[in-house]
Design an enzyme around this catalytic site. Structure first.
Site, PDB file in Angstrom:
ATOM      1  N   ASP A   1      39.562  33.940  38.214  1.00 59.63           N
ATOM      2  CA  ASP A   1      39.644  35.241  37.556  1.00 59.63           C
ATOM      3  C   ASP A   1      38.278  35.912  37.651  1.00 59.63           C
ATOM      4  O   ASP A   1      37.336  35.500  36.990  1.00 59.63           O
ATOM      5  CB  ASP A   1      40.049  35.038  36.089  1.00 59.63           C
ATOM      6  CG  ASP A   1      40.346  36.360  35.390  1.00 59.63           C
ATOM      7  OD1 ASP A   1      40.229  37.418  36.033  1.00 59.63           O
ATOM      8  OD2 ASP A   1      40.696  36.314  34.199  1.00 59.63           O
TER       9      ASP A   1
ATOM     10  N   HIS B   1      37.133  46.485  33.653  1.00 55.59           N
ATOM     11  CA  HIS B   1      38.207  47.137  32.891  1.00 55.59           C
ATOM     12  C   HIS B   1      38.132  48.665  32.939  1.00 55.59           C
ATOM     13  O   HIS B   1      38.539  49.342  32.003  1.00 55.59           O
ATOM     14  CB  HIS B   1      38.253  46.633  31.441  1.00 55.59           C
ATOM     15  CG  HIS B   1      38.864  45.257  31.338  1.00 55.59           C
ATOM     16  ND1 HIS B   1      39.138  44.643  30.146  1.00 55.59           N
ATOM     17  CD2 HIS B   1      39.278  44.400  32.297  1.00 55.59           C
ATOM     18  CE1 HIS B   1      39.685  43.450  30.377  1.00 55.59           C
ATOM     19  NE2 HIS B   1      39.768  43.275  31.683  1.00 55.59           N
TER      20      HIS B   1
ATOM     21  N   ASP C   1      38.934  42.478  38.955  1.00 60.01           N
ATOM     22  CA  ASP C   1      39.686  41.842  37.854  1.00 60.01           C
ATOM     23  C   ASP C   1      41.156  42.247  37.942  1.00 60.01           C
ATOM     24  O   ASP C   1      41.543  43.229  37.370  1.00 60.01           O
ATOM     25  CB  ASP C   1      39.093  42.250  36.512  1.00 60.01           C
ATOM     26  CG  ASP C   1      39.754  41.538  35.347  1.00 60.01           C
ATOM     27  OD1 ASP C   1      40.515  40.594  35.575  1.00 60.01           O
ATOM     28  OD2 ASP C   1      39.500  41.950  34.200  1.00 60.01           O
TER      29      ASP C   1
ATOM     30  N   HIS D   1      45.530  35.695  37.766  1.00 55.85           N
ATOM     31  CA  HIS D   1      46.407  36.735  37.211  1.00 55.85           C
ATOM     32  C   HIS D   1      46.456  37.932  38.152  1.00 55.85           C
ATOM     33  O   HIS D   1      45.446  38.339  38.726  1.00 55.85           O
ATOM     34  CB  HIS D   1      46.051  37.108  35.774  1.00 55.85           C
ATOM     35  CG  HIS D   1      44.834  37.959  35.586  1.00 55.85           C
ATOM     36  ND1 HIS D   1      44.852  39.331  35.711  1.00 55.85           N
ATOM     37  CD2 HIS D   1      43.571  37.641  35.236  1.00 55.85           C
ATOM     38  CE1 HIS D   1      43.648  39.811  35.440  1.00 55.85           C
ATOM     39  NE2 HIS D   1      42.851  38.812  35.158  1.00 55.85           N
TER      40      HIS D   1
ATOM     41  N   GLU E   1      48.308  38.793  31.880  1.00 53.22           N
ATOM     42  CA  GLU E   1      47.110  38.113  31.378  1.00 53.22           C
ATOM     43  C   GLU E   1      46.326  39.043  30.468  1.00 53.22           C
ATOM     44  O   GLU E   1      45.828  38.647  29.418  1.00 53.22           O
ATOM     45  CB  GLU E   1      46.217  37.684  32.556  1.00 53.22           C
ATOM     46  CG  GLU E   1      45.040  36.789  32.158  1.00 53.22           C
ATOM     47  CD  GLU E   1      43.736  37.521  31.874  1.00 53.22           C
ATOM     48  OE1 GLU E   1      42.764  36.869  31.509  1.00 53.22           O
ATOM     49  OE2 GLU E   1      43.691  38.763  31.993  1.00 53.22           O
ATOM     50  N   GLU E   2      46.248  40.313  30.889  1.00 48.19           N
ATOM     51  CA  GLU E   2      45.391  41.271  30.180  1.00 48.19           C
ATOM     52  C   GLU E   2      45.924  41.645  28.797  1.00 48.19           C
ATOM     53  O   GLU E   2      45.218  42.264  28.019  1.00 48.19           O
ATOM     54  CB  GLU E   2      45.194  42.545  31.033  1.00 48.19           C
ATOM     55  CG  GLU E   2      44.492  42.300  32.373  1.00 48.19           C
ATOM     56  CD  GLU E   2      43.001  41.989  32.232  1.00 48.19           C
ATOM     57  OE1 GLU E   2      42.518  41.857  31.093  1.00 48.19           O
ATOM     58  OE2 GLU E   2      42.339  41.879  33.275  1.00 48.19           O
TER      59      GLU E   2
HETATM   60 ZN   LIG Z   1      40.900  38.941  34.500  1.00 47.84          ZN
END
Ligand SMILES: [Zn+2]
Length: 461
Positions: free
Chosen positions: A334, A420, A269, A257, A305-306
């Site tokens: 990922d 994140h 990420d 992603h 994706e998130e």
């Molecule tokens: Zn991810």
């Protein structure tokens, strides 16, 4: 990897079909040239591009925002230049975006602002009412937990056991005007947290740390709870780059992603997985010679994706039945450069896991396994019965003593302390690990592309 463009480079990479019996040593040998071409400098170059795009566009590369759109244009241009047949696949996704930070305030009751997090898909609203826990279990997984609940109050419930959606549903049905969910209080689940409600909630919903939950439970003050957010639909897109048609008519789909969360640039990420897939694609095209592979390789850079695996789900749903049946294998990368990493292979079909395991054995590298479950873009394909596999180096989970003994790094710390967050930037990468994972990925892509039996579960040799 157009033959026309790369005929001059022919011969470096043998894509011709291999016989059905797996031969790890021969496979390792066959991927040597490609692994040689995949470099740490190449991978870091891609990450620098993603970082720069984020910095120039509000600090993130989130779906529906300029940072992701430009990331998609960037990878598409490189892949097109390399000779791939590139297309964009547009789709719509529901979005939730706060316009101001949430408020949870009570007179004489100190609440730090950054301790309060709105759950995605919370309703907007501004209510003032007493905080009241359910009369039954604090987890609030049953409607009966709210027996005798004061209508119009703000429900105070504990995270865990059932979904946020279930808790909020019961609270709202019992007349709650808002919901405060406090963290479970178990190891790794004490601080502030983010969460997502499956469907839009009828009332404002925020999450708070466990200790704040305990204080609220004891004092039960009258609070003001306010959430202000915009909701609606936006569009995003996948980038798909096809190599030449193979001899079997089957496809190996290799994805990562490309979107980040809105909180940061998303370098581990998932700039890491994107860089691995991009570098593999570019170097394969360069070395690719004129021979047809057994299976076509399709490289995918998933969008959104998130916000719930939207891009990969959309791709699967829009694939004609016939093409779906021709997906020999789906690989997913990922988070593959975590700073406090573990070297993990997805649990899954033996045939795909074997390719990764044999590689790590040949390379003399220790590898563990991860169940992965529904957390990333392989999941929609796995649920549809398509063989999937991938690599992972850890996210916000805490590294155990055992994992530190096996893979190095620091026990008691998260695999990725910036998961994140805004600090998921260029400094949040273990470059050596990223390079190892890229070599493993390149090896697996090439091995599966050459294998006419790819995806058919064979006995490991
Ligand atoms: Zn991810």
């Amino acid at each position: 990897m157009s033959a026309a463009r790369h005929a001059v480079l022919a011969g470096a990479l043998c894509l011709a079909a291999v016989p059905a019996a797996a031969d790890p040593a021969a496979e390792f040998e066959a991927s040597a040239a490609l692994r040689e071409a995949v470099t740490e400098e190449g991978l870091l170059g891609h990450l620098r591009s993603f970082q720069r795009i984020a910095e120039e566009n509000g600090g993130n590369r989130a779906a529906g925002r300029p940072g992701h759109e430009l990331s998609a244009d960037h990878v598409a241009a490189l892949l097109e230049q390399a000779g791939y047949t590139v297309r964009f696949e547009r789709f719509e996704f529901p979005f939730f975006e706060e316009t101001v930070p949430p408020v949870l305030a009570a007179p004489g009751f100190a609440v730090e602002r950054d301790q309060i997090r709105t759950l995605a898909n919370s309703a907007s609203g501004d209510v003032t009412a007493p905080v009241v826990p359910p009369s039954g279990s604090p987890l609030a997984c049953e409607a009966s937990d709210f027996q005798g609940f004061t209508r119009g109050a703000v429900a105070l419930v504990q995270r865990g056991t059932c979904t946020f959606q279930t808790k909020v549903g019961h609270a709202a049905a019992a007349g709650a005007k808002g919901v405060v969910i406090y963290n479970e209080g178990t190891e790794g689940r004490t601080g502030p947290f983010r969460g997502q409600l499956g469907d839009p909630a009828p009332v404002p919903v925020v999450g708070v740390p466990a200790d704040l939950g305990a204080r609220l439970r004891e004092v039960r003050p009258e609070v003001r709870l306010a959430v202000e957010a915009r909701t609606g639909t936006r569009s995003s897109r996948n980038v798909l780059a096809d190599g030449p048609e193979g001899t079997t008519g089957n496809t190996v789909l290799v994805g990562a992603h490309l979107d980040s969360v809105p909180e940061g640039p998303g370098i581990n990420d998932n700039g890491s997985g994107s860089a691995v897939v991009l570098e593999t694609a570019l170097r394969m095209a360069e070395l690719g010679g004129g021979e047809r592979p057994a299976n076509r390789v399709r490289f995918a850079f998933w969008g959104a994706e998130e916000v719930g695996l939207v891009g990969s789900r959309h791709h699967l749903q829009s694939l004609p039945e016939e093409e779906r049946g021709r997906l020999a294998a789906v690989l997913n990368f990922d988070m593959v450069g975590s700073p406090n990493s573990a070297r993990l292979v997805y649990d899954g079909p033996a045939a795909i896991g074997r390719v990764f395991r044999d590689y790590f054995d040949s390379a003399g590298l220790e590898a563990g396994s991860t169940p992965m479950r529904g957390g990333s873009d392989h999941a929609p394909f796995a649920r549809a019965g398509i063989p999937t596999g991938g690599l992972y180096t850890g996210a916000g989970e805490i590294k155990s003593e055992e994992s530190a003994a096996r893979f190095g790094g620091t026990a008691g710390q998260p695999y990725d302390p910036c998961y994140h967050q805004a600090c998921d930037d260029l400094t949040n990468i273990d470059a050596a690990m990223l390079h190892q994972m890229a070599d493993a990925a390149a090896h697996a892509v090439l091995t599966l592309a050459r294998d006419p039996e790819a995806g058919k579960d064979r006995e490991p040799s």
